[in-house]
Scaffold this motif. Structure first.
Motif, mmCIF file in Angstrom:
data_model
loop_
_atom_site.group_PDB
_atom_site.id
_atom_site.type_symbol
_atom_site.label_atom_id
_atom_site.label_comp_id
_atom_site.label_asym_id
_atom_site.label_seq_id
_atom_site.Cartn_x
_atom_site.Cartn_y
_atom_site.Cartn_z
ATOM 1 N N GLY A 104 0.806 -1.210 0.000
ATOM 2 C CA GLY A 104 0.000 0.000 0.000
ATOM 3 C C GLY A 104 0.835 1.253 0.000
ATOM 4 O O GLY A 104 2.068 1.204 -0.039
ATOM 5 N N VAL A 105 0.122 2.366 0.048
ATOM 6 C CA VAL A 105 0.720 3.697 0.016
ATOM 7 C C VAL A 105 0.063 4.547 1.090
ATOM 8 O O VAL A 105 -1.157 4.484 1.287
ATOM 9 C CB VAL A 105 0.474 4.366 -1.355
ATOM 10 N N ILE A 106 0.878 5.341 1.782
ATOM 11 C CA ILE A 106 0.348 6.333 2.716
ATOM 12 C C ILE A 106 0.945 7.673 2.311
ATOM 13 O O ILE A 106 2.165 7.813 2.229
ATOM 14 C CB ILE A 106 0.688 6.016 4.179
ATOM 15 N N GLU A 158 -2.531 16.220 6.560
ATOM 16 C CA GLU A 158 -3.580 15.281 6.169
ATOM 17 C C GLU A 158 -2.906 13.982 5.755
ATOM 18 O O GLU A 158 -1.862 14.001 5.097
ATOM 19 C CB GLU A 158 -4.374 15.830 4.988
ATOM 20 N N ILE A 159 -3.486 12.876 6.142
ATOM 21 C CA ILE A 159 -2.991 11.590 5.674
ATOM 22 C C ILE A 159 -4.049 10.966 4.779
ATOM 23 O O ILE A 159 -5.244 11.197 4.933
ATOM 24 C CB ILE A 159 -2.595 10.633 6.822
ATOM 25 N N GLY A 160 -3.577 10.193 3.845
ATOM 26 C CA GLY A 160 -4.439 9.425 2.957
ATOM 27 C C GLY A 160 -3.722 8.130 2.630
ATOM 28 O O GLY A 160 -2.507 8.021 2.813
ATOM 29 N N TYR A 161 -4.456 7.153 2.159
ATOM 30 C CA TYR A 161 -3.835 5.851 1.925
ATOM 31 C C TYR A 161 -4.656 5.041 0.947
ATOM 32 O O TYR A 161 -5.834 5.302 0.735
ATOM 33 C CB TYR A 161 -3.677 5.066 3.237
ATOM 34 N N TRP A 162 -3.995 4.077 0.344
ATOM 35 C CA TRP A 162 -4.677 3.018 -0.383
ATOM 36 C C TRP A 162 -3.817 1.772 -0.323
ATOM 37 O O TRP A 162 -2.603 1.848 -0.187
ATOM 38 C CB TRP A 162 -5.056 3.401 -1.808
ATOM 39 N N PHE A 163 -4.500 0.637 -0.356
ATOM 40 C CA PHE A 163 -3.825 -0.646 -0.211
ATOM 41 C C PHE A 163 -4.277 -1.606 -1.295
ATOM 42 O O PHE A 163 -5.413 -1.527 -1.774
ATOM 43 C CB PHE A 163 -4.094 -1.238 1.186
ATOM 44 N N THR A 206 -4.256 -0.405 9.238
ATOM 45 C CA THR A 206 -4.353 0.191 10.571
ATOM 46 C C THR A 206 -2.977 0.315 11.206
ATOM 47 O O THR A 206 -2.612 1.372 11.745
ATOM 48 C CB THR A 206 -5.282 -0.646 11.472
ATOM 49 N N GLU A 207 -2.186 -0.741 11.145
ATOM 50 C CA GLU A 207 -0.857 -0.734 11.748
ATOM 51 C C GLU A 207 0.030 0.327 11.090
ATOM 52 O O GLU A 207 0.737 1.071 11.774
ATOM 53 C CB GLU A 207 -0.231 -2.117 11.599
ATOM 54 N N ALA A 208 -0.022 0.410 9.769
ATOM 55 C CA ALA A 208 0.820 1.367 9.050
ATOM 56 C C ALA A 208 0.363 2.806 9.293
ATOM 57 O O ALA A 208 1.193 3.696 9.514
ATOM 58 C CB ALA A 208 0.815 1.042 7.559
ATOM 59 N N VAL A 209 -0.943 3.052 9.274
ATOM 60 C CA VAL A 209 -1.451 4.405 9.523
ATOM 61 C C VAL A 209 -1.096 4.844 10.942
ATOM 62 O O VAL A 209 -0.649 5.978 11.153
ATOM 63 C CB VAL A 209 -2.972 4.493 9.258
ATOM 64 N N ARG A 210 -1.272 3.964 11.913
ATOM 65 C CA ARG A 210 -0.871 4.297 13.291
ATOM 66 C C ARG A 210 0.598 4.693 13.364
ATOM 67 O O ARG A 210 0.967 5.649 14.046
ATOM 68 C CB ARG A 210 -1.101 3.099 14.214
ATOM 69 N N ASN A 233 -17.578 4.552 2.787
ATOM 70 C CA ASN A 233 -16.375 3.727 2.770
ATOM 71 C C ASN A 233 -16.149 3.144 4.174
ATOM 72 O O ASN A 233 -15.285 3.586 4.933
ATOM 73 C CB ASN A 233 -15.171 4.550 2.296
ATOM 74 N N VAL A 234 -16.933 2.153 4.487
ATOM 75 C CA VAL A 234 -16.933 1.561 5.825
ATOM 76 C C VAL A 234 -15.566 0.997 6.217
ATOM 77 O O VAL A 234 -15.094 1.248 7.331
ATOM 78 C CB VAL A 234 -18.052 0.495 5.949
ATOM 79 N N PRO A 235 -14.876 0.262 5.339
ATOM 80 C CA PRO A 235 -13.558 -0.256 5.739
ATOM 81 C C PRO A 235 -12.560 0.858 6.070
ATOM 82 O O PRO A 235 -11.812 0.755 7.044
ATOM 83 C CB PRO A 235 -13.104 -1.066 4.523
ATOM 84 N N SER A 236 -12.553 1.918 5.286
ATOM 85 C CA SER A 236 -11.614 3.007 5.551
ATOM 86 C C SER A 236 -11.976 3.758 6.828
ATOM 87 O O SER A 236 -11.089 4.132 7.598
ATOM 88 C CB SER A 236 -11.573 3.971 4.362
ATOM 89 N N ARG A 237 -13.264 3.957 7.062
ATOM 90 C CA ARG A 237 -13.675 4.597 8.317
ATOM 91 C C ARG A 237 -13.232 3.752 9.507
ATOM 92 O O ARG A 237 -12.824 4.286 10.543
ATOM 93 C CB ARG A 237 -15.189 4.817 8.339
ATOM 94 N N ALA A 238 -13.293 2.433 9.373
ATOM 95 C CA ALA A 238 -12.856 1.546 10.461
ATOM 96 C C ALA A 238 -11.349 1.667 10.696
ATOM 97 O O ALA A 238 -10.901 1.690 11.844
ATOM 98 C CB ALA A 238 -13.239 0.098 10.146
ATOM 99 N N VAL A 239 -10.563 1.762 9.613
ATOM 100 C CA VAL A 239 -9.114 1.965 9.759
ATOM 101 C C VAL A 239 -8.859 3.255 10.522
ATOM 102 O O VAL A 239 -8.072 3.285 11.479
ATOM 103 C CB VAL A 239 -8.410 2.000 8.380
#
Length: 172
Positions: A76-78, A89-94, A105-109, A132-138
């Protein structure tokens, strides 16, 4: 974090700046499930687009590769993006194959932790579409809360990172 992170490691991830050598892998993990949600990514996202994104990394926008701790494969990318003042601001995709395994989650933290440690007093936000339920959960697991405010991008809501309270009581 307007400077490039040198390297971060977690139990399951290695996080390093994206380089031109990552362009082919970046294009491969940036499929329609990603480009349909990230407004600044063209669809299809080609290797040329990946090279252009990597080339503009630095200054106010730094893109980081997320790999497994024992693998060279790009998961992925952050992105860390400078906003006004001490705001980021942070953003990501995997990659689809990396989703649902706790890697995001681990990488964003880790990235947020490095950011707030290196920039005392900074604020960190993220934008996420309410559907975007999965991203909100992350974001929630990484310590973000919804502000209830609209984000800069159409249809996005703003989330703000909050440090975990030291006196949190989970059970009364």
């Amino acid at each position: 974090m307007t400077d490039t992170l040198l390297a971060l490691s977690t139990d399951h991830c290695r996080i390093t700046p994206l380089t031109a050598d990552d362009a082919r892998e970046l294009a491969a993990i940036t499929d329609d499930s990603v480009t349909s949600r990230i407004d600044f990514l063209p669809a299809p996202f080609t290797e040329g687009d990946a090279r252009a994104l990597i080339a503009r990394s630095g200054g106010g926008d730094v893109f980081h590769a997320v790999r497994g701790s024992g693998s060279a494969e790009l998961n992925g990318v952050i992105g860390v993006h400078r906003r006004a003042g001490q705001d980021y601001e942070i953003g990501y995709w995997f990659a689809a194959r990396a989703r649902g395994r706790g890697i995001a989650t681990e990488a964003v933290r880790a990235v947020v932790g490095a950011l707030v440690s290196s920039r005392p007093g900074c604020s960190v936000v993220a934008e996420c579409h309410p559907d975007n339920v999965p991203s909100r959960a992350v974001l929630r697991r990484a310590g973000f809360v919804s502000t209830g405010l609209a984000g800069r991008r159409p249809g996005r809501m703003l989330h703000a990172w909050r440090p975990a309270p030291l006196d949190r009581i989970d059970v009364c």
